[in-house]
Write a protein that holds these residues in place. Sequence first.
Motif, mmCIF file in Angstrom:
data_model
loop_
_atom_site.group_PDB
_atom_site.id
_atom_site.type_symbol
_atom_site.label_atom_id
_atom_site.label_comp_id
_atom_site.label_asym_id
_atom_site.label_seq_id
_atom_site.Cartn_x
_atom_site.Cartn_y
_atom_site.Cartn_z
ATOM 1 N N ARG A 126 36.149 60.916 41.157
ATOM 2 C CA ARG A 126 34.539 60.828 41.580
ATOM 3 C C ARG A 126 33.937 59.516 40.904
ATOM 4 N NH1 ARG A 126 30.389 62.982 41.924
ATOM 5 N NH2 ARG A 126 30.143 62.868 44.295
ATOM 6 N N LYS A 127 34.958 58.647 40.268
ATOM 7 C CA LYS A 127 34.412 57.493 39.498
ATOM 8 C C LYS A 127 35.079 56.535 40.125
ATOM 9 C CE LYS A 127 33.230 59.889 35.256
ATOM 10 N NZ LYS A 127 33.609 61.162 35.612
ATOM 11 N N PHE A 128 34.290 55.281 40.210
ATOM 12 C CA PHE A 128 34.853 54.120 40.520
ATOM 13 C C PHE A 128 35.287 53.105 39.500
ATOM 14 C CE2 PHE A 128 33.135 54.759 45.038
ATOM 15 C CZ PHE A 128 34.196 54.511 45.511
ATOM 16 N N TYR A 129 36.156 52.273 39.345
ATOM 17 C CA TYR A 129 36.735 51.697 38.288
ATOM 18 C C TYR A 129 36.953 50.068 38.808
ATOM 19 C CZ TYR A 129 37.531 55.752 35.739
ATOM 20 O OH TYR A 129 37.179 57.145 35.200
ATOM 21 N N VAL A 130 36.058 49.131 38.065
ATOM 22 C CA VAL A 130 36.488 47.919 38.621
ATOM 23 C C VAL A 130 37.651 47.334 37.758
ATOM 24 C CG1 VAL A 130 35.526 45.436 38.568
ATOM 25 C CG2 VAL A 130 34.018 47.468 39.121
ATOM 26 N N THR A 131 38.718 47.196 38.626
ATOM 27 C CA THR A 131 39.950 46.709 37.937
ATOM 28 C C THR A 131 40.507 45.446 38.334
ATOM 29 O OG1 THR A 131 41.301 47.824 39.692
ATOM 30 C CG2 THR A 131 40.731 49.299 37.644
ATOM 31 N N SER A 132 39.870 44.475 39.117
ATOM 32 C CA SER A 132 40.311 43.201 39.643
ATOM 33 C C SER A 132 38.862 42.557 39.732
ATOM 34 C CB SER A 132 41.016 43.282 40.942
ATOM 35 O OG SER A 132 42.400 43.842 40.735
ATOM 36 N N LEU A 133 39.125 41.222 39.245
ATOM 37 C CA LEU A 133 38.079 40.165 39.441
ATOM 38 C C LEU A 133 38.647 39.154 40.200
ATOM 39 C CD1 LEU A 133 35.324 38.827 39.042
ATOM 40 C CD2 LEU A 133 36.143 38.043 36.794
ATOM 41 N N ILE A 134 37.962 38.803 41.564
ATOM 42 C CA ILE A 134 38.881 38.041 42.405
ATOM 43 C C ILE A 134 38.048 36.736 42.668
ATOM 44 C CG2 ILE A 134 39.764 37.627 44.759
ATOM 45 C CD1 ILE A 134 40.032 40.563 44.965
ATOM 46 N N ILE A 135 38.607 35.470 42.106
ATOM 47 C CA ILE A 135 37.871 34.208 42.348
ATOM 48 C C ILE A 135 38.092 33.851 43.721
ATOM 49 C CG2 ILE A 135 37.053 32.351 41.298
ATOM 50 C CD1 ILE A 135 36.286 34.680 39.689
ATOM 51 N N PRO A 136 37.225 33.674 44.764
ATOM 52 C CA PRO A 136 37.489 33.100 46.015
ATOM 53 C C PRO A 136 37.490 31.569 46.007
ATOM 54 C CG PRO A 136 35.717 34.184 46.139
ATOM 55 C CD PRO A 136 36.019 34.417 44.852
ATOM 56 N N LYS A 137 38.230 30.924 47.009
ATOM 57 C CA LYS A 137 37.690 29.649 47.344
ATOM 58 C C LYS A 137 36.184 29.710 47.730
ATOM 59 C CE LYS A 137 42.151 27.760 48.881
ATOM 60 N NZ LYS A 137 42.990 29.283 48.631
ATOM 61 N N GLN A 138 35.423 28.663 47.403
ATOM 62 C CA GLN A 138 33.907 28.960 47.600
ATOM 63 C C GLN A 138 33.452 27.315 47.633
ATOM 64 O OE1 GLN A 138 32.244 30.208 43.520
ATOM 65 N NE2 GLN A 138 34.454 30.840 43.803
ATOM 66 N N GLU A 139 32.189 27.422 48.082
ATOM 67 C CA GLU A 139 31.202 26.183 48.348
ATOM 68 C C GLU A 139 29.894 26.551 47.621
ATOM 69 O OE1 GLU A 139 30.800 25.405 52.491
ATOM 70 O OE2 GLU A 139 32.875 24.675 52.872
ATOM 71 N N SER A 140 29.511 25.687 46.567
ATOM 72 C CA SER A 140 28.492 26.004 45.811
ATOM 73 C C SER A 140 27.624 24.905 45.866
ATOM 74 C CB SER A 140 29.113 26.187 44.463
ATOM 75 O OG SER A 140 29.878 27.154 44.080
ATOM 76 N N THR A 141 26.374 25.255 45.403
ATOM 77 C CA THR A 141 25.199 24.417 45.095
ATOM 78 C C THR A 141 24.397 24.884 43.844
ATOM 79 O OG1 THR A 141 23.500 25.564 46.499
ATOM 80 C CG2 THR A 141 24.730 23.853 47.676
ATOM 81 N N SER A 142 23.336 24.339 43.744
ATOM 82 C CA SER A 142 22.712 24.456 42.452
ATOM 83 C C SER A 142 21.882 26.035 42.757
ATOM 84 C CB SER A 142 21.524 23.702 42.389
ATOM 85 O OG SER A 142 20.518 23.406 43.327
ATOM 86 N N ASP A 143 21.746 26.499 43.769
ATOM 87 C CA ASP A 143 20.956 27.769 44.206
ATOM 88 C C ASP A 143 21.733 28.549 45.226
ATOM 89 O OD1 ASP A 143 20.309 26.324 46.371
ATOM 90 O OD2 ASP A 143 18.312 26.252 45.930
ATOM 91 N N SER A 144 22.968 28.317 45.467
ATOM 92 C CA SER A 144 23.551 29.341 46.379
ATOM 93 C C SER A 144 25.322 29.079 46.217
ATOM 94 C CB SER A 144 23.344 28.841 47.795
ATOM 95 O OG SER A 144 23.664 27.493 48.195
ATOM 96 N N CYS A 145 25.892 30.196 46.881
ATOM 97 C CA CYS A 145 27.218 29.961 46.650
ATOM 98 C C CYS A 145 27.996 30.706 47.894
ATOM 99 C CB CYS A 145 27.753 30.570 45.375
ATOM 100 S SG CYS A 145 29.606 30.606 44.938
ATOM 101 N N GLN A 146 28.835 30.416 48.412
ATOM 102 C CA GLN A 146 29.532 30.959 49.709
ATOM 103 C C GLN A 146 30.804 31.025 49.608
ATOM 104 O OE1 GLN A 146 28.054 29.362 53.310
ATOM 105 N NE2 GLN A 146 29.285 30.721 54.590
#
Length: 481
Positions: free
Chosen positions: A342-362
């Motif tokens: 009954r506990k969730f564990y964050v075991t992976s940090l995935i950095i995807p391909k992305q498009e970024s600006t100064s105030d947004s990221c997709q």
Amino acid sequence: MRSSSGRINIALCAPRIAVDNRIPLWRYYRMADNVLRQADIFRQEKNIIDLYVMLLRFSSLNTETIPHHRDYKLYQQSQKNAFKKKLLNALEELELLKPLVQRKLDDMEIKQVTQAPLPFGRQLAPQKSRNLRPLISRPPEAQFRSLSSSSLQPKEETLSKHSLLGPNGFSLQFKPPMCSIKVQYPSNIDLAPVDVPSLQQPQPPQTTHGDQGLKRRYSGDELEGSSLETVPPPKDDQKCFSKELDSLISFEPMDATKLVRQPSPPPVLAEVQDLVPVVPPQVTGAVCGTENSPAENLVSSGASLELYISTTLMENFMRMAKRNSDKNLETCGVLAGSLKNRKFYVTSLIIPKQESTSDSCQTTNEEEIFEVQDKQSLFPLGWIHTHPSQSCFMSSIDLHTQYSYQIMLPESVAIVMAPRDSSRKYGIFRLSTPGGMSVIRGCDRRGFHPHDPPSDGGPIYKQCSDVYMDPNLRFDVVDLR
């Protein structure tokens, strides 16, 4: 959760999810698959209440949500047929589990009534007393008094002759045995806690919802407790270890100068409650999570499951985002992990391909993210992104992004990293339920825009109170850029 009559109603833990045609239909099918995966884990852990809730949610998704999507009629028939078979299996298992779950809930209600202290001078209602009387046996002391009252009482002289304590009986004060020798344990025993595994290679479920149909049967003695497992007898090597450990223990006077190394500190609650967001007043001072009373917490399924994150994950993410942060560009990552007890564990940090600006990221190429999650059987647990030049808050675009995660899994979180915010450097948020989720579901606007407050008068999003920072939790980093 409880109904208006005051009885525990397990169906309230699986409310109907309103369809949102802006979300592709295949995402709803992924949501249903994630629910079944949770059910498989709860089944392996013999947690019948959460298993029952997950099967209810799966059934509701396939009967009350997915068929109402505008693309349902155009969707491939093979996919729909496969989920219809899974639905039939879930409905059959629900029928088998229903009496066991109801008995468990009745036991919980009885335990709550009998253990809850009553105000001075107050008594249970006559009807409740009559209902509880057949269910609760009398204490052993009362039964003994009723049996002994009809028999002749022996004389004190007879009792003194046969008493193991001598003629004085129980009149003397009992003194425990005294021993001047103290037990000393070896100082070389490793007391460091066991690291939580990354769980990249999940164990296959015991039973799947396949074409062969449901083949499990439940009896009165099976799956009796919630999250309880039978402890197997010790193996031969375990017995040998026990003997070796016994031989290491010395019964010599304790040396006060010798210190035993202490284990690492346990997970601590993420310190976000003292952080004040620079956002509209309706967000300030809010706490994340389901607003349940202590009585409702008896049904553990009514509240969100706890989420555990490594203490170094955010630091590593900020190092990976430094190049973008120096250019005043946002960076985002995806949080994924596992479920156990009954506990969730964050075991992976995935950095995807992305498009970024100064105030947004997709993110782009979402198929790569899902491929990583599917190969490692990971649950989508939220996302993390930077505000390189802004304060720590959730923008309107952030709220819509969080909605897409939270509708897939209610426990999903949004972590905002704001290195230039002098009041706080990060925040962990969720949309409020049902208020905030309803507002975003009914909003069709894009870009930066204001939102009306929820109809219940609460905040649109909240700071999380059920997220814990674990210093021993390992995680992997998958950089897809």
